[in-house]
Scaffold this motif. Structure first.
Motif, PDB file in Angstrom:
ATOM      1  N   LYS A  63       0.842  -1.190   0.000  1.00 25.98           N
ATOM      2  CA  LYS A  63       0.000   0.000   0.000  1.00 25.98           C
ATOM      3  C   LYS A  63       0.880   1.244   0.000  1.00 25.98           C
ATOM      4  CE  LYS A  63      -4.057  -2.051   0.239  1.00 25.98           C
ATOM      5  NZ  LYS A  63      -5.084  -1.902  -0.822  1.00 25.98           N
ATOM      6  N   LYS A  64       0.816   1.994  -1.084  1.00 25.34           N
ATOM      7  CA  LYS A  64       1.607   3.201  -1.172  1.00 25.34           C
ATOM      8  C   LYS A  64       0.891   4.345  -0.462  1.00 25.34           C
ATOM      9  CE  LYS A  64       4.668   1.224  -3.820  1.00 25.34           C
ATOM     10  NZ  LYS A  64       6.064   0.984  -3.370  1.00 25.34           N
ATOM     11  N   GLY A  65       1.641   5.290   0.000  1.00 22.78           N
ATOM     12  CA  GLY A  65       1.061   6.449   0.656  1.00 22.78           C
ATOM     13  C   GLY A  65       2.154   7.373   1.118  1.00 22.78           C
ATOM     14  N   PRO A  66       1.779   8.543   1.623  1.00 17.15           N
ATOM     15  CA  PRO A  66       2.790   9.484   2.117  1.00 17.15           C
ATOM     16  C   PRO A  66       3.518   8.894   3.317  1.00 17.15           C
ATOM     17  CG  PRO A  66       0.587  10.183   2.771  1.00 17.15           C
ATOM     18  CD  PRO A  66       0.411   9.056   1.812  1.00 17.15           C
ATOM     19  N   PRO A  67       4.801   9.249   3.486  1.00 17.15           N
ATOM     20  CA  PRO A  67       5.559   8.731   4.632  1.00 17.15           C
ATOM     21  C   PRO A  67       4.886   9.089   5.955  1.00 17.15           C
ATOM     22  CG  PRO A  67       6.991   9.834   3.053  1.00 17.15           C
ATOM     23  CD  PRO A  67       5.598  10.140   2.636  1.00 17.15           C
ATOM     24  N   ARG A  68       4.888   8.160   6.876  1.00 18.20           N
ATOM     25  CA  ARG A  68       4.320   8.390   8.201  1.00 18.20           C
ATOM     26  C   ARG A  68       5.441   8.722   9.179  1.00 18.20           C
ATOM     27  NH1 ARG A  68       2.735   4.247  10.614  1.00 18.20           N
ATOM     28  NH2 ARG A  68       1.112   5.175  11.910  1.00 18.20           N
ATOM     29  N   THR A  69       5.184   9.689  10.067  1.00 19.13           N
ATOM     30  CA  THR A  69       6.161  10.065  11.073  1.00 19.13           C
ATOM     31  C   THR A  69       5.660   9.631  12.444  1.00 19.13           C
ATOM     32  OG1 THR A  69       5.220  12.244  11.608  1.00 19.13           O
ATOM     33  CG2 THR A  69       6.661  12.103   9.680  1.00 19.13           C
ATOM     34  N   ASP A  70       6.528   9.818  13.443  1.00 15.32           N
ATOM     35  CA  ASP A  70       6.117   9.488  14.810  1.00 15.32           C
ATOM     36  C   ASP A  70       5.777  10.746  15.597  1.00 15.32           C
ATOM     37  OD1 ASP A  70       8.648  10.460  14.883  1.00 15.32           O
ATOM     38  OD2 ASP A  70       9.453   8.960  16.252  1.00 15.32           O
ATOM     39  N   SER A  71       5.359  11.793  14.914  1.00 18.73           N
ATOM     40  CA  SER A  71       5.006  13.047  15.573  1.00 18.73           C
ATOM     41  C   SER A  71       3.490  13.178  15.703  1.00 18.73           C
ATOM     42  CB  SER A  71       5.552  14.237  14.782  1.00 18.73           C
ATOM     43  OG  SER A  71       6.957  14.184  14.702  1.00 18.73           O
ATOM     44  N   LEU A  72       3.021  13.660  16.842  1.00 19.26           N
ATOM     45  CA  LEU A  72       1.605  13.916  17.058  1.00 19.26           C
ATOM     46  C   LEU A  72       1.239  15.294  16.522  1.00 19.26           C
ATOM     47  CD1 LEU A  72       1.281  12.552  20.690  1.00 19.26           C
ATOM     48  CD2 LEU A  72       0.199  11.572  18.663  1.00 19.26           C
ATOM     49  N   VAL A  73       0.059  15.393  15.932  1.00 20.69           N
ATOM     50  CA  VAL A  73      -0.440  16.653  15.378  1.00 20.69           C
ATOM     51  C   VAL A  73      -1.739  17.004  16.079  1.00 20.69           C
ATOM     52  CG1 VAL A  73      -1.221  17.851  13.299  1.00 20.69           C
ATOM     53  CG2 VAL A  73       0.637  16.167  13.149  1.00 20.69           C
ATOM     54  N   GLN A  74      -1.847  18.246  16.529  1.00 23.31           N
ATOM     55  CA  GLN A  74      -3.045  18.694  17.229  1.00 23.31           C
ATOM     56  C   GLN A  74      -4.284  18.490  16.354  1.00 23.31           C
ATOM     57  OE1 GLN A  74      -2.851  22.755  18.581  1.00 23.31           O
ATOM     58  NE2 GLN A  74      -5.053  22.892  18.956  1.00 23.31           N
ATOM     59  N   GLY A  75      -5.329  17.937  16.955  1.00 23.13           N
ATOM     60  CA  GLY A  75      -6.593  17.759  16.268  1.00 23.13           C
ATOM     61  C   GLY A  75      -6.703  16.509  15.430  1.00 23.13           C
ATOM     62  N   VAL A  76      -5.604  15.794  15.220  1.00 19.59           N
ATOM     63  CA  VAL A  76      -5.623  14.567  14.411  1.00 19.59           C
ATOM     64  C   VAL A  76      -5.875  13.367  15.319  1.00 19.59           C
ATOM     65  CG1 VAL A  76      -4.288  13.057  12.912  1.00 19.59           C
ATOM     66  CG2 VAL A  76      -4.103  15.538  12.662  1.00 19.59           C
ATOM     67  N   THR A  77      -6.844  12.547  14.947  1.00 19.00           N
ATOM     68  CA  THR A  77      -7.191  11.365  15.734  1.00 19.00           C
ATOM     69  C   THR A  77      -6.333  10.180  15.322  1.00 19.00           C
ATOM     70  OG1 THR A  77      -9.485  12.131  15.937  1.00 19.00           O
ATOM     71  CG2 THR A  77      -9.054   9.808  16.420  1.00 19.00           C
ATOM     72  N   ASN A  78      -5.714   9.536  16.290  1.00 14.20           N
ATOM     73  CA  ASN A  78      -4.894   8.347  16.052  1.00 14.20           C
ATOM     74  C   ASN A  78      -5.651   7.126  16.546  1.00 14.20           C
ATOM     75  OD1 ASN A  78      -2.289   9.886  15.369  1.00 14.20           O
ATOM     76  ND2 ASN A  78      -2.829  10.698  17.371  1.00 14.20           N
ATOM     77  N   ILE A  79      -5.894   6.188  15.653  1.00 16.31           N
ATOM     78  CA  ILE A  79      -6.711   5.017  15.985  1.00 16.31           C
ATOM     79  C   ILE A  79      -5.902   3.748  15.756  1.00 16.31           C
ATOM     80  CG2 ILE A  79      -8.815   3.737  15.481  1.00 16.31           C
ATOM     81  CD1 ILE A  79     -10.087   6.309  14.526  1.00 16.31           C
ATOM     82  N   SER A  80      -5.928   2.864  16.760  1.00 11.88           N
ATOM     83  CA  SER A  80      -5.306   1.547  16.641  1.00 11.88           C
ATOM     84  C   SER A  80      -6.368   0.490  16.900  1.00 11.88           C
ATOM     85  CB  SER A  80      -4.151   1.394  17.645  1.00 11.88           C
ATOM     86  OG  SER A  80      -3.174   2.388  17.453  1.00 11.88           O
ATOM     87  N   LEU A  81      -6.626  -0.350  15.905  1.00 14.20           N
ATOM     88  CA  LEU A  81      -7.612  -1.425  16.019  1.00 14.20           C
ATOM     89  C   LEU A  81      -6.886  -2.750  16.129  1.00 14.20           C
ATOM     90  CD1 LEU A  81     -10.121  -0.284  13.235  1.00 14.20           C
ATOM     91  CD2 LEU A  81     -10.424  -0.045  15.697  1.00 14.20           C
ATOM     92  N   LEU A  82      -7.400  -3.626  16.989  1.00 12.33           N
ATOM     93  CA  LEU A  82      -6.733  -4.910  17.164  1.00 12.33           C
ATOM     94  C   LEU A  82      -7.751  -5.978  17.532  1.00 12.33           C
ATOM     95  CD1 LEU A  82      -3.913  -6.322  17.346  1.00 12.33           C
ATOM     96  CD2 LEU A  82      -4.095  -6.000  19.822  1.00 12.33           C
ATOM     97  N   PRO A  83      -7.799  -7.075  16.784  1.00  8.60           N
ATOM     98  CA  PRO A  83      -8.601  -8.210  17.241  1.00  8.60           C
ATOM     99  C   PRO A  83      -7.955  -8.821  18.476  1.00  8.60           C
ATOM    100  CG  PRO A  83      -7.299  -8.817  15.333  1.00  8.60           C
ATOM    101  CD  PRO A  83      -7.107  -7.340  15.514  1.00  8.60           C
ATOM    102  N   ILE A  84      -8.762  -9.211  19.425  1.00  7.21           N
ATOM    103  CA  ILE A  84      -8.260  -9.820  20.655  1.00  7.21           C
ATOM    104  C   ILE A  84      -8.346 -11.336  20.506  1.00  7.21           C
ATOM    105  CG2 ILE A  84      -8.589 -10.080  23.139  1.00  7.21           C
ATOM    106  CD1 ILE A  84      -9.807  -7.300  23.187  1.00  7.21           C
ATOM    107  N   MET A  85      -7.204 -11.987  20.496  1.00  3.57           N
ATOM    108  CA  MET A  85      -7.129 -13.439  20.455  1.00  3.57           C
ATOM    109  C   MET A  85      -5.980 -13.833  21.364  1.00  3.57           C
ATOM    110  SD  MET A  85      -7.619 -14.113  16.353  1.00  3.57           S
ATOM    111  CE  MET A  85      -7.555 -15.887  16.574  1.00  3.57           C
ATOM    112  N   GLY A  86      -6.305 -14.284  22.537  1.00  2.00           N
ATOM    113  CA  GLY A  86      -5.237 -14.580  23.481  1.00  2.00           C
ATOM    114  C   GLY A  86      -5.700 -15.472  24.601  1.00  2.00           C
ATOM    115  N   TYR A  87      -4.888 -15.464  25.648  1.00  2.00           N
ATOM    116  CA  TYR A  87      -5.156 -16.305  26.811  1.00  2.00           C
ATOM    117  C   TYR A  87      -4.747 -15.541  28.063  1.00  2.00           C
ATOM    118  CZ  TYR A  87      -4.936 -20.097  30.212  1.00  2.00           C
ATOM    119  OH  TYR A  87      -5.124 -20.869  31.322  1.00  2.00           O
ATOM    120  N   GLY A  88      -5.550 -15.644  29.111  1.00  2.00           N
ATOM    121  CA  GLY A  88      -5.226 -15.036  30.395  1.00  2.00           C
ATOM    122  C   GLY A  88      -5.584 -15.974  31.527  1.00  2.00           C
TER     123      GLY A  88
END
Length: 443
Positions: A63-88
């Motif tokens: 998937k091509k796209g603009p380079p991503r940085t590790d800097s936070l930008v005011q007003g931009v929402t950062n979303i991380s989605l993850l399926p949960i498959m594990g054991y506890g």
């Protein structure tokens, strides 16, 4: 090394171990002098071609796209989605989904990062878990709104109050009859609603004061090993405690208001490299709010983070101390402080959730965090913790017995912008061990 001694049924830790516990507390408070105001500036997770799991997935699917940085930008929402498959240890095998959302709601020079972590899970132990934890900083940090909301259809064993061995026994008097019961695991089923929402305002830079609403409702409680009026009578800890202190053993609530004093100057509340967090809470539970009985509770929490290398600021030594105490009145059994029932359910690695419970409890943990790949994708941790709790029914006091734990873990950088990690830990305790899967750091 700590020395474990056995005196009757009680696991006792030598005075040397107690000194280690006290030294840990003193060192954590002393080391905060390296993290005084003004607050540290936000630090990028890595400065050498930083990548995260999102970058890896994009590369796999080309998937091509603009380079991503590790800097936070005011007003931009950062979303991380993850399926949960594990054991506890407390849940068995788990399947579900989790989402981590973060956003800077104001100028990054004066506003800390806001975050919300939500999850829905089903487990092989017939549990349904719906959880939303939040930490919201309004522009300029003028208001801070932390929250912890859960609804659980739950099954979980309990093990009595205080710090005892896995095979101990105790004799209790109920209605003039002496009953001997084992403090082995006692299976329970219950529904649980937690609603903690706090609103505090900034009175000095990074210091907040305000009020909170605290609701703990346990209903449909079933003591599966309770046996009454049979030749093989078995009295569970929940039933004994509830009868002794005047609670209905099948349903009780602890509802009230809290006064909160909070300090927070961490550079990132999701995965801090520098700074410290302090919370002092006085909770007033009253029947007029729906509480089963009147009571008061005192809670404190301290987290401290020290970056060890200027060249790699994400190599961190972290400390976590907390304690909760029943100051007056009585609190229902399942609402008493217990490991694994903190906001993010991370305390007590090495033991199953709920293994230790008490009307007074103190907990301490230290963790070393380091990056093990130059691009920041993989990291690792090593940790050690210790728990002490009291038991009002037997007279066991704080520090009369300790439960240590230790372990190691792997970190996978899921989102380099807000430092959200996938966490896999292996912990060991006394005659206990477990594997723990989480999103975001333990503390």
């Amino acid at each position: 090394m700590y020395e474990v001694k056995r005196s009757g049924h009680l696991i006792c830790i030598s005075p040397f171990s107690k000194r280690i516990f006290v030294a840990l507390i003193l060192f954590a408070f002393r080391i905060q002098s390296f993290a005084q105001n003004p607050p540290p500036k936000p630090i990028a997770q890595n400065t050498v071609n930083p990548i995260d799991l999102i970058d890896v997935i994009k590369d796999i699917f080309n998937k091509k796209g603009p380079p991503r940085t590790d800097s936070l930008v005011q007003g931009v929402t950062n979303i991380s989605l993850l399926p949960i498959m594990g054991y506890g240890p407390a849940n068995g095998y788990v399947i579900g989904a989790a989402v981590s959302v973060s956003k800077l709601l104001g100028d990054p020079k004066s506003t800390q990062l806001s975050s919300v972590l939500g999850s829905v899970s089903l487990t092989t132990k017939s549990q349904v878990l719906i959880c939303v934890r939040s930490s919201i900083f309004l522009p300029g940090n003028k208001w801070y709104i932390p929250g912890d909301v859960r609804f659980l259809i739950f099954t979980q064993p309990t093990y009595g109050l205080g710090i005892y061995g896995l095979n101990s026994t105790g004799t209790f008097n109920i209605g003039g009859i002496n009953v001997t019961r084992s403090v082995l695991e006692q299976p329970m089923k219950f529904n649980y609603l937690r609603f903690y929402e706090t609103v505090v305002t900034q009175v000095f830079p990074h210091w907040f004061v305000g009020l909170g609403v605290n609701i703990d409702n346990h209903s449909s409680i079933v003591d599966e090993s309770l046996k009454l009026d049979t030749p093989n009578t078995f009295i569970t800890s929940n039933y004994f405690y509830s009868k002794k202190y005047g609670f209905d053993p099948t349903h009780y609530s602890t509802n009230g208001l809290s006064l909160n004093f909070i300090h927070d100057n961490r550079d990132n509340p999701i995965d801090a490299n520098k700074g410290y967090y302090f919370n002092l809470k006085f909770r007033l539970n009253q029947t007029i709010f729906g509480s089963s009985q009147n009571s008061t509770m005192l809670y404190y929490e301290w987290r401290n983070y020290v970056s060890l290398r200027k060249s790699r600021p994400d190599n961190v030594l972290a400390f976590w101390l907390w304690g909760e105490f029943v100051a007056s009145g009585n609190v229902p059994y399942l609402a008493l402080t217990s490991i694994g029932w903190d906001t993010y359910g991370r305390s007590g690695r090495g033991y199953v959730q709920g293994r230790f419970r008490g009307n007074n409890m103190m907990y301490g943990e230290t963790e070393y965090r380091l990056t093990i790949s130059r691009n920041g994708l993989f990291g690792a941790v090593a940790f050690a913790n210790v728990t002490t709790a009291s038991n009002p029914t037997t007279g066991q006091a704080l520090f009369s017995s300790l439960a240590p734990g230790y372990g190691v873990g792997l970190r996978i950088n899921m989102n380099k912008k807000d430092r959200t990690n996938i966490c896999v830990d292996y912990g060991r305790g006394l005659s206990s061990s477990g594997i723990y899967f989480n999103i975001q750091e333990t503390f």
